[in-house]
Design an enzyme around this catalytic site. Structure first.
Site, mmCIF file in Angstrom:
data_model
loop_
_atom_site.group_PDB
_atom_site.id
_atom_site.type_symbol
_atom_site.label_atom_id
_atom_site.label_comp_id
_atom_site.label_asym_id
_atom_site.label_seq_id
_atom_site.Cartn_x
_atom_site.Cartn_y
_atom_site.Cartn_z
ATOM 1 N N ASP A 43 0.090 -31.254 -4.003
ATOM 2 C CA ASP A 43 0.421 -32.540 -4.827
ATOM 3 C C ASP A 43 0.568 -33.815 -3.924
ATOM 4 O OD1 ASP A 43 0.197 -30.686 -7.022
ATOM 5 O OD2 ASP A 43 2.420 -30.705 -7.138
ATOM 6 N N ASP A 76 1.266 -28.457 -20.078
ATOM 7 C CA ASP A 76 2.579 -28.872 -19.211
ATOM 8 C C ASP A 76 3.892 -28.788 -20.283
ATOM 9 O OD1 ASP A 76 0.995 -29.495 -17.227
ATOM 10 O OD2 ASP A 76 1.298 -31.686 -17.173
#
Length: 244
Positions: free
Chosen positions: A131, A8
């Site tokens: 998500d 990330d």
């Protein structure tokens, strides 16, 4: 089942967030390229990369870091990239730069026609990132929770040519509380697409549970790899043994 080690990106560094909170970022490696090379040496087939700044801004913000990851990973490792990719042209640009699969998240909710067009233009190269917080889809870097049911959204793209759905349980992400096997399995059973689990994968037992649940195509792990709870080579050997 494929294991996707995660990188990330925030401000050019390799970080992990807690439940998607940009103010709760822990820097694990200042060099994403070095991290990618480490994953490659351990035998990773794929690396899952997210441009966190881009997810919030709606455009790529860590392009140089992504390019460095692609170069460091080498020809044998495929890169899966999400975060701030909001158009077919943007998908094309990243594929041209060496990304193997592009993830579309926010546009899957707000502009689903872009997903369909991208899948038509680039078969097998587009995944949808879903998500969810409490079963409802979150967008714009998880800053906004919609009333859209996660499974219903996945079903919308069953015939679009989507390569996979990456299902993230936001409440588990980065919290080291274990993966939500039940919700991931339920989506895999309900949707005729490969489902990749994300959020909360914190041990070999989590990977074993996902594997034993059946029907789950892959799992993404980040923090557990960085803090040593999961050894990448050991985890991949475990999955290979179970598939043999």
């Amino acid at each position: 089942m494929i294991l996707y080690p995660a990188i990330d990106l925030k401000d050019g560094q390799c970080v992990r967030l807690l439940r998607g909170d940009m103010d709760a970022a822990t820097v694990f490696n200042a060099s994403p390229a070095d991290q990618a090379a480490s994953f490659a040496r351990a035998g990773a087939d794929w690396i899952h990369v997210v441009d966190l700044n881009g997810a919030f801004s709606g455009q790529s913000e860590n392009g140089d870091a992504v390019s460095a990851i692609i170069a460091a990973a080498g020809d044998k490792v495929k890169i899966q990239l999400g975060g701030g990719i909001r158009s077919v042209d943007h998908v094309a640009a990243w594929l041209d730069r060496g990304v193997s699969r592009v993830i579309l998240g926010t546009v899957a909710v707000k502009q689903p026609d872009i997903v369909t067009a991208a899948c038509t233009a680039f078969p097998g190269k587009v995944a949808v990132g879903i998500d969810a917080r409490g079963g409802k889809v979150a967008v714009e870097g998880w800053a906004e929770t919609t009333e859209q049911d996660a499974t219903d959204l996945a079903k919308r793209f069953e015939d679009a040519g989507v390569a996979a759905v990456i299902y993230t349980d936001i409440d588990r992400d980065g919290a080291m509380q274990g993966v939500n096997v039940q919700a991931t399995k339920a989506m895999a059973d309900a949707v005729a697409l490969p489902i990749i689990a994300s959020g909360g994968v914190s041990s070999l037992d989590d990977l074993r549970a996902l594997k034993e649940a059946g029907g789950i195509a892959g799992a993404i792990s980040g923090r557990a790899l960085y803090d040593g709870r999961i050894d990448l080579a050991e985890a991949m050997a475990l999955l290979a043994e179970e598939e043999a």
